[in-house]
Structures are given as structure tokens and as C-alpha cells.
Design an enzyme around this catalytic site. Structure first.
Site, PDB file in Angstrom:
ATOM      1  N   LYS A  62       0.983  -0.887   0.105  1.00 18.64           N
ATOM      2  CA  LYS A  62      -0.058  -0.243  -0.132  1.00 18.64           C
ATOM      3  C   LYS A  62       0.683   1.879  -0.091  1.00 18.64           C
ATOM      4  CE  LYS A  62      -3.772  -0.438   2.138  1.00 18.64           C
ATOM      5  NZ  LYS A  62      -4.679  -0.197   4.142  1.00 18.64           N
ATOM      6  N   ARG A 132      -3.142   3.365   8.400  1.00 13.17           N
ATOM      7  CA  ARG A 132      -3.288   2.084   7.524  1.00 13.17           C
ATOM      8  C   ARG A 132      -2.396   1.634   7.908  1.00 13.17           C
ATOM      9  NH1 ARG A 132      -4.737   5.009   2.110  1.00 13.17           N
ATOM     10  NH2 ARG A 132      -5.942   2.951   2.034  1.00 13.17           N
ATOM     11  N   GLY A 141      -6.642 -10.162   8.346  1.00 12.61           N
ATOM     12  CA  GLY A 141      -5.705 -10.541   9.252  1.00 12.61           C
ATOM     13  C   GLY A 141      -5.056  -9.594  10.502  1.00 12.61           C
ATOM     14  N   MET A 143      -4.372  -5.259  11.252  1.00 13.43           N
ATOM     15  CA  MET A 143      -5.185  -4.934  11.880  1.00 13.43           C
ATOM     16  C   MET A 143      -5.715  -3.760  10.571  1.00 13.43           C
ATOM     17  SD  MET A 143      -3.888  -1.583  14.287  1.00 13.43           S
ATOM     18  CE  MET A 143      -4.189  -0.549  12.970  1.00 13.43           C
ATOM     19  N   ARG A 376      -3.793  -1.071  -6.773  1.00 18.36           N
ATOM     20  CA  ARG A 376      -3.093  -2.302  -6.620  1.00 18.36           C
ATOM     21  C   ARG A 376      -3.759  -3.272  -7.733  1.00 18.36           C
ATOM     22  NH1 ARG A 376      -6.266  -4.879  -0.541  1.00 18.36           N
ATOM     23  NH2 ARG A 376      -8.198  -4.146  -1.811  1.00 18.36           N
ATOM     24  N   HIS A 495      -9.289 -45.870  -9.426  1.00 22.85           N
ATOM     25  CA  HIS A 495     -10.310 -46.454 -10.703  1.00 22.85           C
ATOM     26  C   HIS A 495     -10.845 -44.702 -10.337  1.00 22.85           C
ATOM     27  CE1 HIS A 495     -14.007 -47.933 -12.702  1.00 22.85           C
ATOM     28  NE2 HIS A 495     -12.945 -48.468 -13.935  1.00 22.85           N
ATOM     29  N   ARG A 602      -3.968 -47.111 -25.223  1.00 30.19           N
ATOM     30  CA  ARG A 602      -4.579 -48.301 -24.192  1.00 30.19           C
ATOM     31  C   ARG A 602      -4.860 -49.334 -24.247  1.00 30.19           C
ATOM     32  NH1 ARG A 602      -4.720 -44.538 -18.712  1.00 30.19           N
ATOM     33  NH2 ARG A 602      -4.954 -43.074 -20.631  1.00 30.19           N
ATOM     34  N   ARG A 658       0.040 -49.087 -27.604  1.00 31.87           N
ATOM     35  CA  ARG A 658       0.833 -49.480 -25.873  1.00 31.87           C
ATOM     36  C   ARG A 658      -0.286 -50.909 -26.075  1.00 31.87           C
ATOM     37  NH1 ARG A 658       0.554 -48.674 -20.281  1.00 31.87           N
ATOM     38  NH2 ARG A 658      -1.415 -49.346 -20.074  1.00 31.87           N
ATOM     39  N   GLU A 803       9.624 -47.827 -16.738  1.00 32.17           N
ATOM     40  CA  GLU A 803       8.669 -47.535 -16.108  1.00 32.17           C
ATOM     41  C   GLU A 803       8.632 -48.318 -15.030  1.00 32.17           C
ATOM     42  OE1 GLU A 803       4.542 -48.431 -16.942  1.00 32.17           O
ATOM     43  OE2 GLU A 803       5.182 -49.403 -19.014  1.00 32.17           O
ATOM     44  N   SER A 822       9.072 -44.011 -23.973  1.00 30.02           N
ATOM     45  CA  SER A 822       7.624 -42.966 -22.931  1.00 30.02           C
ATOM     46  C   SER A 822       7.682 -43.385 -21.810  1.00 30.02           C
ATOM     47  CB  SER A 822       6.319 -43.541 -23.876  1.00 30.02           C
ATOM     48  OG  SER A 822       5.633 -42.734 -23.200  1.00 30.02           O
ATOM     49  N   GLY A 824       6.313 -43.868 -18.392  1.00 30.79           N
ATOM     50  CA  GLY A 824       5.347 -43.855 -17.131  1.00 30.79           C
ATOM     51  C   GLY A 824       5.441 -44.123 -16.505  1.00 30.79           C
ATOM     52  N   THR A 825       5.609 -41.924 -15.343  1.00 27.76           N
ATOM     53  CA  THR A 825       6.219 -41.699 -14.725  1.00 27.76           C
ATOM     54  C   THR A 825       4.595 -42.377 -13.341  1.00 27.76           C
ATOM     55  OG1 THR A 825       4.296 -40.008 -14.778  1.00 27.76           O
ATOM     56  CG2 THR A 825       7.332 -40.531 -15.651  1.00 27.76           C
ATOM     57  N   ASN A 826       3.876 -43.359 -13.611  1.00 23.08           N
ATOM     58  CA  ASN A 826       3.117 -43.508 -12.354  1.00 23.08           C
ATOM     59  C   ASN A 826       3.929 -44.724 -11.994  1.00 23.08           C
ATOM     60  OD1 ASN A 826       0.868 -41.570 -12.735  1.00 23.08           O
ATOM     61  ND2 ASN A 826      -0.196 -43.020 -13.821  1.00 23.08           N
ATOM     62  N   ASP A 827       4.366 -45.533 -12.728  1.00 16.72           N
ATOM     63  CA  ASP A 827       5.034 -46.933 -12.298  1.00 16.72           C
ATOM     64  C   ASP A 827       6.174 -46.513 -12.092  1.00 16.72           C
ATOM     65  OD1 ASP A 827       3.368 -49.271 -12.264  1.00 16.72           O
ATOM     66  OD2 ASP A 827       2.575 -49.654 -14.762  1.00 16.72           O
ATOM     67  N   CYS A 890       3.788 -39.913 -20.434  1.00 17.09           N
ATOM     68  CA  CYS A 890       2.639 -40.349 -20.621  1.00 17.09           C
ATOM     69  C   CYS A 890       2.169 -40.961 -19.199  1.00 17.09           C
ATOM     70  CB  CYS A 890       3.094 -41.158 -21.858  1.00 17.09           C
ATOM     71  SG  CYS A 890       3.282 -43.100 -20.852  1.00 17.09           S
ATOM     72  N   TYR A 910       8.262 -34.271 -25.304  1.00 13.61           N
ATOM     73  CA  TYR A 910       7.008 -34.141 -26.091  1.00 13.61           C
ATOM     74  C   TYR A 910       6.242 -34.185 -24.386  1.00 13.61           C
ATOM     75  CZ  TYR A 910       5.914 -39.544 -26.693  1.00 13.61           C
ATOM     76  OH  TYR A 910       5.889 -40.256 -26.643  1.00 13.61           O
TER      77      TYR A 910
HETATM   78  P1  ADP Z   1      -8.524  -1.734   3.420  1.00  9.26           P
HETATM   79  O1  ADP Z   1      -6.951  -2.622   3.078  1.00  9.26           O
HETATM   80  O2  ADP Z   1      -9.580  -2.632   4.963  1.00  9.26           O
HETATM   81  O3  ADP Z   1      -9.108  -1.072   2.545  1.00  9.26           O
HETATM   82  P2  ADP Z   1      -7.437   1.392   3.699  1.00  9.26           P
HETATM   83  O4  ADP Z   1      -6.310   1.413   5.089  1.00  9.26           O
HETATM   84  O5  ADP Z   1      -7.312   0.842   2.420  1.00  9.26           O
HETATM   85  O6  ADP Z   1      -8.292  -0.673   4.777  1.00  9.26           O
HETATM   86  O7  ADP Z   1      -8.950   1.626   4.718  1.00  9.26           O
HETATM   87  C1  ADP Z   1     -10.374   1.592   4.651  1.00  9.26           C
HETATM   88  C2  ADP Z   1     -10.682   2.699   4.400  1.00  9.26           C
HETATM   89  O8  ADP Z   1     -10.568   3.670   4.120  1.00  9.26           O
HETATM   90  C3  ADP Z   1     -10.507   2.425   2.481  1.00  9.26           C
HETATM   91  O9  ADP Z   1     -11.654   2.730   1.636  1.00  9.26           O
HETATM   92  C4  ADP Z   1      -9.705   3.829   2.881  1.00  9.26           C
HETATM   93  O10 ADP Z   1     -10.120   4.397   1.265  1.00  9.26           O
HETATM   94  C5  ADP Z   1     -10.063   4.617   3.553  1.00  9.26           C
HETATM   95  N1  ADP Z   1      -9.381   5.270   4.394  1.00  9.26           N
HETATM   96  C6  ADP Z   1      -7.930   5.099   3.988  1.00  9.26           C
HETATM   97  N2  ADP Z   1      -7.220   6.677   4.746  1.00  9.26           N
HETATM   98  C7  ADP Z   1      -7.944   7.685   4.349  1.00  9.26           C
HETATM   99  C8  ADP Z   1      -7.871   8.579   4.073  1.00  9.26           C
HETATM  100  N3  ADP Z   1      -6.923   9.610   4.726  1.00  9.26           N
HETATM  101  N4  ADP Z   1      -8.006   9.973   3.983  1.00  9.26           N
HETATM  102  C9  ADP Z   1      -9.822   9.003   3.732  1.00  9.26           C
HETATM  103  N5  ADP Z   1     -10.418   8.125   3.677  1.00  9.26           N
HETATM  104  C10 ADP Z   1      -9.402   7.254   4.155  1.00  9.26           C
HETATM  105 MG    MG Z   2      -8.208  -0.474   1.014  1.00  7.63          MG
HETATM  106 MG    MG Z   3       2.472 -49.118 -16.252  1.00 16.20          MG
END
Ligand code: ADP
Ligand code: MG
Ligand code: MG
Length: 931
Positions: A62, A132, A141, A143, A376, A495, A602, A658, A803, A822, A824-827, A890, A910
Site C-alpha cells: 500500500k 493504515r 488479518g 489491523m 493495487r 479407478h 491403452r 501400447r 517405467e 515414453s 510411464g511415470t506412474n509406475d 505418458c 513431448y
Molecule cells: P483496507 O486495506 O481495509 O482497504 P484501507 O487502509 O485501505 O484499509 O482503508 C479503509 C478505508 O478507509 C478505505 O475505503 C480507504 O479509502 C479509506 N481511507 C483510508 N485512509 C483515508 C484517508 N486518509 N482519507 C480518506 N479515506 C481514507
Molecule cells: Mg484498502
Molecule cells: Mg505402467
């Protein structure tokens, strides 16, 4: 620690730092640069010698892109990034700021103040910021973001005076207390939400938008009470303290449970650390000429080149994703704010050109002014991936090689099989997971045996999922009639898996949690009961099983973008792509998908056909030679017909046939079945009333007794290591001769029709060159005979499967006889590891992988160090003897991208795989060539 004294200390420290700065003293010497203004992205780049990947490592994805956008002249609210190094230093020091960090942070705040003309904690013109998180790889996961940092009671008063909009300001304030409380201090968010709900009721309004300034003021007051009650502290009143605590919370969240779990699952290193972005707030909630939203530069589901997204008027960032208000499609901005929309389009294009990829952007419009807050590479469906890659080549944005590399081989599957609808899956109930042995989606009613499956499907037009503990050759009619196959036992080469892949039926096998009760016609998973006739949805691509009927999306192999991309892949690859196909219709499909030859036909599969099996059994049961000859002669026209049809489809291309491979007892009913059936028959004898009935039963008993006798005679302690492959062909030279005759008669027949035939005859399971000598003599004599009879010569090749390790190790000798190899990589995998795949895959191999004894299933991906080494030796030795030796593979591995890369490296000619894997193999071979 008391909040009050901490506040005072921070305030003092902040001022002290300011002082020294004015006096010309900097921060402590030697502290690394922990903080980069967005406008300093070039310095970061210099530090890591221009590697953008390392910039992302230092500033997080970011932060790096915010800096990059700033450099490109895209309007980004000023801000700075605290590096991942700072995070690591903080965590290493036992969660304390490393020396110099706080000073650098303050300096950076000072810079933003200068840039914006606003000031932290200044009621007359306050600077508010967001905090952020942002690691190198986007990571759920981590913050959550905190908006509106910098507000306190005094600042609020000043801001209301300045904006004249108390409602707006209190809305900001309550958001800050709420986010800070829940995100930094872990106060449960529901408590805050409950207050808002109550306030709405009290005010007699339905939506947050209708709450007044005083409503929000009261809410804020309550939020502070809640904060105090839950944390034992006052809500921090100085912006610096808010900023410091928020930054620390982001750092700490790197080691939080959710983040660690995610990294483990996604294979992301734990020592990368996260960056923190501090950014000037812009307000999308300043009235009706303000808005906030997210948009993709292209359609993420179809790939169409049009901006796609959602936004809300008069809202702050998190409202759009929170789903509390109904969003509007981003195109609506075209009418309401045409200039802003045009500017956004221009920026989207600029970013796409810069990143050479489709972008996923966050934006905010503050009183008519557009700001970008994030960009992104956008997530997209397989279909969109392909379309975008092709379009971007045509737009001159990327090269063909980039386009080819960008699409993952597995994504091609989307165009070959129906898939479960991604959106529908989100709300579906997942009941179990097994091996993803055959891709695509299948939805239907559970049927517990082949006859029921076939009857329901054929006579009643129902869609069926055939469910069995495992499948056998006499289940095939049910499997063919079913939409998909589910078994509780068996592995990747069981099978069920082989048949499913061959016919392109989605399948999930080896679902250990399934308890199938064939008697009561139901199955259980944990305490869930599924009855025959209930609906299930299978995702064979991922190996998951869902309850009920999930919507699917239809495949489209003739998708022009897909075809174009595969065409480009063909330009890059040097490895040929052939198909394993036993029947003309498979060969036809393989050609449609781009197969350049048949790498494995086969022949014994032809023997298993229902109306041929009795003849094959007659051959095996024959008591006298002429009886056997008769049976073999009966098989001849059938085989000839099979081969002729295959040659016609493959006109002009090599077809490797074969000779018979499996042991004979596989064509007879199983020993245990026979014993049980005989017992049953004997019991039934007592209940017959007519002599005729008894005669019929006796005849049947005699036949079964004969079978049993033969099965016992043919029984081997280790059939896997017994009379199979070339060994069988040597013992039954008559059979070898019949097959050879069938091949040459067919070849001559179709040559007369004007078809170009390139037969290659392959001997299975060779271990010693002398075995090949024997087979070669038999074969040459018969071929010569046929060609003389027919008065026509057909060029052909004679070769062998490799094989058995001994064959690989003596490949120089073998190549003196064999014109092609050829693998026969299974065997070869079975014989190299000394493990039986059927037993291993549903048994100890699972535990081996769980415990990391083997990191990969060697039956899915070639074991490069062992099996791959043997392949390398065989290739080298073989070509020493015969430089133009044609070498292919194969085994099932021929359709696995990683194994294909290995084959490319080893210099094979191939890979041969099932028709449905051909497009995937073409792309994987191109990737290998481009790597
Ligand atoms: P996430 O990764 O969950 O998207 P972000 O850091 O991108 O978290 O932000 C969450 C929301 O807050 C997004 O919609 C982002 O555009 C908005 N946001 C973050 N920083 C600002 C800021 N400085 N001004 C206005 N909106 C913001
Ligand atoms: Mg975001
Ligand atoms: Mg075989």
C-alpha cells in the site's frame, strides 16, 4: 501507566523534538531511516538499488504504491510510511519504539503540516490523519484502518466553527472513538453498534444518515463512556498519543493470531513485518458533492475494458464495504460529476499503463475534488484474466510473453469445465473436502450405485452425483451417466479418478469423513445425514463438497481470447503436447484442444468394453489352444476397427499404441466376489421349482467355478510386480501377434483411404533389453507378414515405456532396440519409491504429507530428485546410443504444470496427458520455455 501522564510526556517530547529541530540538531545519530514521506519514494528505491519488489518489502504494498502514485502526479492526500524495518525493530525490542523512530514520526507529521497548511491539534485548522496497515503482500488479518486521528474535544469545537457542520464533525469524532476503541483496544464493536441502533430508535429514524448533529454528539459521549469502562483509561486526547498507540497496534497485529494463521496458510514468511501508513484525511462525507468508493479499471468478472465499481455519496471509506447503505455503480458519477469521472478514467488508464495491469483503486471526492487513496493489481476471475491479458497485448501495454506468463495453467480449466459460481459458493454449506482429482463443477442428486445413477439420468433426465466407497470397471456406465463422482476411498490414480479425468467428469475422491451406508442408502459426515436423492454440489477443481444445488457457470473453450492466448503459448513452447486417448472420440477432443499426437493408447481399455469382455474371458479361460486362437481371432476385427478409427482422427500425426499391459486376472471377476456369488447360488438351488431353473443355475455355478479356478491359478502374491506388461506379451505371443496384425491391417486400410498414418508400437514395463529383443522379433515377423499379404509397406516405430528403474539405468542398451521412449511415470514412481499408489494415496502418504516427510504427492508431481533423476539418466544414456531418440512422458504427470517444467528441463520431446489437460499443458510448456 496513566493516560494523563503519558499524554503529558508525549506532548513534552513532541515539543522538545520540535525545539531541537529548529536549533538545527537532528535526531539521534545512526538511526536508520524508518519513515518515508510519500514524496520520498525515490529515496527508498535508491536504498534498495531500484528493485521495486524490495521497495514493496520496505514500505509495504500500500505504502509503495501511494508513493508511486504521488510521483506519477496522481492526487494522493499527503502522508508518510513507517517502514517494515521499524515494525521488526519494534517487535524485536519487546514492543518498544526503536531509538529515533518517534522523532522521525514527528518530523514527518511536521512535513505534512507544512504541505497541507493544517496543524495537528490546532482547533482553528486541524490536521486529521488515517493510520493504515500495509504489508508486502495484502493480508487479511492485519489491523484495520483508523480514520480521523487528531480529533479531541477542543479540535471538534474549532472544526465545527470552521465548517459550520456540527453533524459532520460529530460523525467523524464518534467514528474515531469507535474505530480506536475496537481496533486498538479490542472493545467489541457490537457494543458501539448497539448504541447507534438505540439512538436511531430514540430519534425515530431508520438510517444513520437521518441522525442529527446532537444525536451524534450523544453517541460520541456514550462511546467515550464505553471506552473508559472497557479499557480503564480515558480516550486519549492528544493526537500524538492517538498516533503512537495506533502505530503500535498495527505493529503488534503482525503477530496477531489471525495474521499468523493467514501467513501459514498462504505460505508468507513471518519475518517480513508490516508497514504503517499515516495519511492526511480527505472527507467523502462533506455533503452531496462528496463521495467515496472503490473501482476496478476493467470488469473483474468478464475482463471487459470498462471501469467497474461502487460508491456512496456523502460517506467515509469504510461505509462502502460495510454494506450498511446501498451503493451506486460508479458509472453514475458520469452524470453527476462528469469532470471528476473523466479525471478518474484518465488516472485509471495512467495507473494501468504504469503497472501494466488492471488496477483496483480506492477514491474519495471531497467537495468536488478527486483523491486516490489506494491502488493495487485487481483480483479477477480466470475468464477476466485471459481477456485482460490478450486485450493488453493488443493495446500495446504488455508483450505476448507477459500475457502468456500471467495466466496460470489452472486458470485454463475455467474454459473446459463448468465451475461453481464464485458468489453462490460464498453462502453455500461446505460439508467435506477430499482429493481434487478431476476439475469442474457438478450438481445433482446422490445415487449410491451405477444402475440407479444410469436409470435416473437416462430415463428420468435427472442430474446425478454418483457416490461410492470406491469404483470398479462395472461402475463405468453409472459414472458416464452421472454429472460427477464422489468416493470416500481411493487416491489420485484410483479407478474413479482415472475414469473421471478421462471422460472429463468432475470428481472428488478419498473423502475420508464420508461414511457411506449402502444398505440404508445414506451417508453421514459427522452428524449430518445425506440420503439418496438429496442434492450435492461438487467442486472437482478444489476437491470440495457442498450441500444443495449451487449455481454454475458454463465453460467456453471456443472463447476467442483463450484461443488467442493458447496460440501465443504455442509460439513459445518447445515441448510437444500429445494426448493419452484410447477411443476415437477422445482423440477427436484431444485434437480440438490442440494435441499434436497420441502419446498413449491403452489397448486393454478396448478389451474392457462390455460386449468384448466375454470374448476376452473366453480367451483367458480357453482349455485348448484352438479355442484360444478362436477367441483371439474374434478380437482381431474389433481391435482393427478401433485402430483404424484412431488413425483416421489423427491423420498425419503420430499414434503410439501400447500393447496389452495389465495382468489377465483383471479381466475376470474378483476372487472374493466369485466365492460370495457361488455361495449365494448354492443356497438358492434349494428354492428352485423346475428342472430348467436348476439346469440354468448349475450351468452358472460351473462357469463361476471355472472362473474361480482360473483366478486362483492366475493369482499372484504381488500382482503389481507380477505377470504384467511385456512379461504377459512374451508369454502370450499369440496375443502380441494379434495386436500387431490389427495395427498394420488398420494402418494399411486407412492409408488406402488417403489417411497419413504414423503408428508407433510401444512395449510396456520393459526391464531388460532382452525382453525387447523377443518382442521385436515377434513384431517384425508379423508386421512383415501383413505387409506382404497386403502388398504395402507402412513405416512405423518400435519403442518402449520406461517405467522400471532398471530400464532407465540401462537405457543405452535399450535404445539399441527402441526407437522411442515414453516415461510411464506412474509406475516409475511406484517402482522407484517401492510403494503402491492405490494403497499409499489413501493411506500413509496422507500422513507423510501432513508430517512433512514428503512435501508433495509424488503421484501428482514428479519427484524431481529421485524419479526425475532416473528420467535424466535415461534421457542421456538413450540419446548417447541414438541421438534422434524420441522421448516423451505418458504418465498422469504429463498434465501437471510442475512436472511439465521438469520435462522441459530434461529435454523431452513431448508430454502426453488426458485430453482435458491439453490446453493446460500447452500453457505450462510455454511457461517452462519462458522461465
Ligand atoms: P483496507 O486495506 O481495509 O482497504 P484501507 O487502509 O485501505 O484499509 O482503508 C479503509 C478505508 O478507509 C478505505 O475505503 C480507504 O479509502 C479509506 N481511507 C483510508 N485512509 C483515508 C484517508 N486518509 N482519507 C480518506 N479515506 C481514507
Ligand atoms: Mg484498502
Ligand atoms: Mg505402467
Amino acid at each position: 501507566m496513566s493516560t494523563l501522564s503519558n499524554t503529558a510526556v508525549l506532548q513534552e517530547l513532541a515539543e522538545a523534538v520540535r525545539e531541537t529541530k529548529h536549533n538545527g540538531h537532528g535526531q539521534p545519530a545512526n538511526a536508520p531511516k524508518y519513515v518515508y514521506l510519500f514524496s520520498e519514494v525515490e529515496q527508498a528505491e535508491e536504498l534498495v538499488n531500484g528493485s521495486w519488489d524490495s521497495v514493496r518489502g520496505l514500505l509495504g504494498g500500500k505504502g509503495a504504491n501511494l508513493g508511486d502514485m504521488t510521483r506519477l502526479g496522481v492526487p494522493v492526500p499527503p502522508g508518510f510510511t513507517v517502514t517494515t524495518e521499524a515494525c521488526n525493530a519494534y517487535l524485536a525490542a519487546g514492543e518498544t519504539f526503536p531509538a529515533g523512530l518517534f522523532e522521525q514520526l514527528l518530523d514527518a507529521v511536521g512535513e505534512i503540516e507544512a504541505q497541507t497548511g493544517k496543524k495537528f491539534a490546532d482547533p482553528s485548522n486541524p490536521l486529521l490523519v488515517s493510520c493504515r496497515s500495509g504489508a508486502k503482500f495484502s493480508m487479511p488479518g492485519m489491523m484495520d484502518t483508523i480514520l480521523n486521528i487528531g480529533l479531541n474535544d477542543e479540535v471538534v469545537v474549532g472544526m465545527i466553527e470552521r465548517t459550520g457542520d456540527a453533524r459532520f464533525v460529530y460523525d467523524l469524532y464518534r467514528r474515531l472513538v469507535q474505530m480506536f476503541g475496537s481496533v486498538v483496544m479490542n472493545v467489541p464493536d457490537e457494543v458501539f453498534e448497539a448504541v447507534i441502533t438505540t439512538q436511531r430508535k430514540q430519534a425515530g429514524v431508520a438510517t444513520d444518515a437521518e441522525l442529527s448533529a446532537s444525536d451524534w454528539q450523544m453517541v460520541t459521549q456514550k462511546f467515550k463512556d464505553i471506552y473508559r469502562t472497557f479499557t480503564g483509561h480515558e480516550f486519549p486526547t492528544t493526537p500524538y498519543e492517538q498516533l503512537k498507540l495506533a502505530t503500535e497496534a498495527v505493529f503488534k497485529s503482525w503477530n496477531g493470531r489471525r495474521a499468523r494463521d493467514y501467513r501459514n496458510a498462504a505460505g508468507i514468511r513471518h519475518d517480513l513485518g508490516t508497514a504503517v501508513n499515516i495519511q492526511t484525511m480527505v472527507f467523502g462525507n462533506m455533503g452531496d458533492n462528496s463521495a467515496t468508493g472503490v473501482a476496478m479499471s476493467r470488469n473483474a468478472s468478464t475482463g471487459e475494458p470498462e471501469i467497474e465499481g461502487d460508491f456512496l455519496f456523502n460517506a467515509q471509506g469504510e461505509d462502502v464495504v460495510a454494506g450498511i447503505r446501498l451503493t451506486q455503480p460508479v458509472e453514475d458519477l458520469q452524470q453527476s460529476m462528469p469532470d471528476v469521472y473523466a479525471e478518474f478514467e484518465e488516472i485509471a488508464h495512467k495507473l494501468e499503463v504504469h503497472y501494466r495491469n488492471m488496477q483496483d483503486m480506492e477514491f474519495t471526492i471531497e467537495q468536488g475534488k478527486l483523491w486516490l487513496l489506494q491502488t493495487r493489481d485487481g483480483k479477477r476471475t480466470a475468464q477476466a484474466e485471459v481477456r485482460i491479458a490478450v486485450d493488453m497485448v493488443e493495446e500495446g501495454m504488455i508483450t505476448k510473453a507477459e500475457a502468456v506468463k500471467r495466466v496460470k495453467p489452472e486458470q485454463v480449466d475455467f474454459f473446459l469445465h463448468p465451475q461453481l459460481d464464485v458468489m453462490a459458493v460464498k453462502s453455500a454449506q461446505r460439508i467435506a473436502k477430499g482429493l481434487n482429482v478431476s476439475p469442474g463443477a457438478a450438481v445433482g442428486q446422490v445415487a449410491f450405485d451405477a444402475d440407479t445413477a444410469e436409470m435416473w439420468a437416462k430415463e428420468q433426465g435427472r442430474k446425478v452425483i454418483m457416490v461410492r466407497p470406491e469404483t470398479k470397471p462395472d461402475d463405468v456406465h453409472g459414472m458416464l451417466a452421472a454429472e460427477g463422482i464422489l468416493t470416500s476411498r481411493g487416491g489420485r490414480t484410483s479407478h474413479a479418478a482415472l475414469v473421471a479425468r478421462q471422460f472429463g467428469k468432475p470428481a472428488v475422491v478419498g473423502v475420508g469423513e464420508l461414511e457411506i451406508d449402502l444398505e440404508s442408502r445414506l451417508m453421514t459426515v459427522g452428524d449430518m445425514v445425506i440420503k439418496e436423492g438429496d442434492y450435492l454440489s461438487l467442486d472437482g477443481t478444489h476437491g470440495t463438497v457442498y450441500m444443495g444445488q449451487i449455481a454454475t457457470v458454463v465453460p467456453d473453450f471456443n472463447n476467442p481470447y483463450m484461443l488467442k492466448l493458447l496460440g501465443w503459448a504455442d509460439e513459445f513452447r518447445t515441448l510437444g503436447v500429445w494426448a493419452n486417448a484410447d477411443y476415437p472420440q477422445d482423440a477427436a477432443r484431444a485434437r480440438e484442444y490442440g494435441a499434436e499426437g497420441i502419446g498413449l493408447c491403452r489397448t486393454e481399455h478396448m478389451f474392457f468394453e462390455t460386449h468384448r469382455l466375454p470374448i476376452v474371458q473366453k480367451m483367458i479361460m480357453a482349455k485348448y489352444p484352438n479355442e484360444r486362437t478362436q477367441a483371439i481371432n474374434d478380437l482381431l476385427p474389433m481391435q482393427r476397427g478401433d485402430f483404424a478409427a484412431l488413425f483416421r482422427v489423427m491423420n498425419g500425426r503420430s499414434v503410439i499404441i501400447r500393447l496389452i499391459d495389465p495382468p489377465l486376472h483383471e479381466f475376470l471377476p474378483s476372487h472374493d466376489d466369485l466365492v460370495r456369488e457361488l455361495d449365494d447360488l448354492k443356497v438358492q438351488l434349494q428354492h428352485f421349482h423346475t428342472i430348467k431353473e436348476i439346469d440354468v443355475a448349475l450351468a452358472e455355478i460351473r462357469q463361476k467355478q471355472d472362473y474361480l479356478e482360473r483366478v486362483v491359478a492366475l493369482r499372484e502374491a504381488n500382482p503389481m510386480l507380477g505377470t504384467r506388461g511385456v512379461r504377459l506379451g512374451i508369454l502370450l505371443s499369440e496375443l502380441t501377434r494379434m495386436q500387431v496384425r490389427a495395427i498394420f491391417e488398420a494402418a494399411i486400410e486407412v492409408t488406402r483411404e488417403g489417411v497419413i498414418v504414423k503408428p508407433e508400437i510401444m512395449i510396456p514395463l520393459t526391464a531388460h533389453v532382452n525382453e525387447l529383443h523377443v518382442q521385436q522379433t515377434t513384431l517384425e515377423a508379423e508386421a512383415k507378414l501383413v505387409m506382404e499379404e497386403q502388398n504395402m509397406t507402412v513405416p512405423y516405430k518400435f519403442g518402449t515405456m520406461i517405467e522400471i528403474p532398471r530400464a532407465a539405468l540401462t537405457a543405452d542398451e535399450i535404445a539399441e532396440v527402441a526407437q522411442f521412449f515414453s516415461f510411464g511415470t506412474n509406475d516409475l514412481t511406484q517402482t522407484t519409491f517401492g510403494i503402491s499408489r492405490d494403497d499409499a494415496e489413501s493411506g500413509f502418504l496422507v500422513e507423510y504429507q501432513q508430517r512433512g516427510i514428503l512435501t508433495e504427492n509424488p503421484f501428482a508431481t514428479i519427484d524431481a530428485k529421485g524419479v526425475g533423476k532416473l528420467m535424466g539418466i535415461a534421457t542421456e544414456l538413450g540419446r548417447q546410443t541414438r541421438p534422434d531418440l524420441e522421448i516423451g512422458i505418458c504418465g498422469e504427470h504429463g498434465g501437471d504444470p510442475k512436472s511439465i517444467a521438469l520435462c522441459h528441463k530434461l529435454g523431452l520431446n513431448y508430454v502426453s496427458c488426458s485430453p482435458f489437460r491439453i490446453p493446460i499443458a500447452r500453457l505450462a510448456a510455454a511457461h517452462a520455455a519462458l522461465a
